[in-house]
Design an enzyme around this catalytic site. Structure first.
Site, PDB file in Angstrom:
ATOM      1  N   ARG A 235       0.821  -1.199   0.118  1.00 60.72           N
ATOM      2  CA  ARG A 235      -0.231  -0.113   0.008  1.00 60.72           C
ATOM      3  C   ARG A 235       1.027   1.023  -0.135  1.00 60.72           C
ATOM      4  O   ARG A 235       1.838   1.190   0.569  1.00 60.72           O
ATOM      5  CB  ARG A 235      -0.921  -0.084   1.216  1.00 60.72           C
ATOM      6  CG  ARG A 235      -1.933  -1.231   1.331  1.00 60.72           C
ATOM      7  CD  ARG A 235      -3.039  -1.275   0.157  1.00 60.72           C
ATOM      8  NE  ARG A 235      -4.034  -0.335   0.139  1.00 60.72           N
ATOM      9  CZ  ARG A 235      -5.044  -0.391  -0.393  1.00 60.72           C
ATOM     10  NH1 ARG A 235      -4.964  -1.242  -1.440  1.00 60.72           N
ATOM     11  NH2 ARG A 235      -6.117   0.584  -0.239  1.00 60.72           N
ATOM     12  N   GLU A 264      -3.266   8.034  -4.453  1.00 62.04           N
ATOM     13  CA  GLU A 264      -3.582   7.630  -6.081  1.00 62.04           C
ATOM     14  C   GLU A 264      -4.998   7.669  -6.384  1.00 62.04           C
ATOM     15  O   GLU A 264      -5.499   7.661  -7.368  1.00 62.04           O
ATOM     16  CB  GLU A 264      -3.081   6.166  -6.174  1.00 62.04           C
ATOM     17  CG  GLU A 264      -3.963   5.040  -5.422  1.00 62.04           C
ATOM     18  CD  GLU A 264      -3.227   3.863  -5.521  1.00 62.04           C
ATOM     19  OE1 GLU A 264      -4.035   2.896  -5.411  1.00 62.04           O
ATOM     20  OE2 GLU A 264      -2.187   3.574  -6.015  1.00 62.04           O
ATOM     21  N   HIS A 296      -1.227   0.541  -9.801  1.00 64.48           N
ATOM     22  CA  HIS A 296      -2.064  -0.735  -9.013  1.00 64.48           C
ATOM     23  C   HIS A 296      -2.245  -1.629  -9.795  1.00 64.48           C
ATOM     24  O   HIS A 296      -3.241  -2.116  -9.623  1.00 64.48           O
ATOM     25  CB  HIS A 296      -3.160   0.057  -8.316  1.00 64.48           C
ATOM     26  CG  HIS A 296      -3.369  -0.467  -6.879  1.00 64.48           C
ATOM     27  ND1 HIS A 296      -3.645   0.404  -5.701  1.00 64.48           N
ATOM     28  CD2 HIS A 296      -3.332  -1.691  -6.610  1.00 64.48           C
ATOM     29  CE1 HIS A 296      -3.568  -0.514  -4.587  1.00 64.48           C
ATOM     30  NE2 HIS A 296      -3.747  -1.563  -4.954  1.00 64.48           N
TER      31      HIS A 296
END
Length: 330
Positions: A235, A264, A296
């Protein structure tokens, strides 16, 4: 039984509709996020599945309770976007999909590492310029000669460690919960500092907690082996991004593979081609010459997407039928 699905992308819709047909369950899909306005669309439904990205508005929990909906099934392993205490107060069970494809993330991690140590990005840039020369900027390293520190040895960390071990790497690790399965692959260290101090490569795979927020900061980067590489497929909040960029500029680190960024939410997964990115820190990260940034996307494989969709829907049905499920997190 009727289920409402929020934040559904096109490819997920196909999988969800097939699951619904196979299970004889009625579903309603929307690309819209779950908000205090769109939650009204769940009126009359028995359960909700959601692909939440940013923090969920606190106003939603009591609204769901008023509707008689008792759960939200999240399409991911992480659930830090939910207020679990508030969910519990409103008798809302939050579930996740804890193991949708550890191998997908592990393989992606090693892919980016190989790109970094073999300077693939630079080689491709040179070739486009018709520069076919050899020289120090593109001379690589052998992965098997490297010591790798895995921080977070759960399903994903363990899968990653196994691949590095297969390349011949010396693998060490740290986790507050040591596992026998991981002990067969790596040597546990007693602290993060001890794990990273001799590592050529540090790979992060721990869940986000209050304790590890910005754990990887300027102080810790000074404890890294000079010239080490940092990988973050966990993360974004575990890294202080500006400190990472400073460490790269100062030569403390030689490279980084970053799949998650703390802020993000406004950008991922959206198309900003031709638009201005107003987050200057994000711009600096994605344009840094020593960083390979990916949006991601480490998890993003056929298997993972299918498992996420079906895992969330199966959990929803189980709660409706039995009142609980093994994947509940509160």
């Amino acid at each position: 039984m009727k289920l409402k699905l929020y934040n559904v992308r096109g490819e997920e819709a196909v999988l969800a509709k097939k699951w619904a047909d196979d299970n004889g369950i009625e579903i309603s899909l929307t690309e819209s996020p779950l908000t205090p306005e769109t939650v009204k669309e769940a009126e009359g439904f028995d359960g909700i599945a959601n692909a939440q990205i940013g923090p969920l508005d606190d106003a939603i929990y009591p609204l769901l309770k008023e509707m008689g909906i008792k759960q939200i099934a999240q399409h991911s392993a992480s659930v830090d976007m939910y207020n679990l205490d508030l969910a519990t107060e409103n008798d809302i069970i939050i579930t996740n999909v804890p193991s949708y494809s550890p191998e997908s993330i592990a393989e992606f991690t090693v892919t980016i590492v190989l790109n970094l140590i073999r300077h693939v990005e630079l080689i491709r840039e040179n070739v486009k310029k018709q520069n076919f020369t050899w020289g120090l900027p593109i001379r690589g390293r052998v992965l098997g000669d490297m010591t790798v520190a895995i921080i977070g040895t759960g399903r994903i960390g363990l899968a990653t460690a196994k691949i590095f071990k297969g390349f011949g790497c010396k693998v060490v690790g740290y986790d507050i919960y040591q596992s026998d399965a991981a002990k067969a692959v790596l040597d546990y260290k007693e602290s993060v500092e001890e794990a990273i101090k001799d590592a050529d490569l540090v790979s992060l795979h721990m869940p986000p907690t209050a304790e590890n927020t910005h754990l990887f900061n300027s102080d810790l980067f000074k404890s890294f082996k000079k010239g080490a590489i940092l990988m973050n497929m966990a993360r974004g909040a575990v890294i202080e991004t500006q400190d990472l960029l400073d460490a790269l500029d100062a030569g403390l680190l030689s490279g980084a593979g970053i799949d998650t960024y703390e802020f993000e939410g406004p950008y991922i997964p959206k198309n900003f081609e031709g638009q201005e990115i107003t987050d200057s820190l994000f711009k600096a990260l994605i344009n840094h010459p020593k960083v390979i940034y990916t949006p991601h996307a480490a998890y993003y494989t056929d298997e993972a997407v299918k498992n996420l969709v079906e895992g969330a829907l199966n959990a929803t049905v189980e709660i409706i039928k039995t009142g609980t499920t093994t994947t509940r997190v509160n």
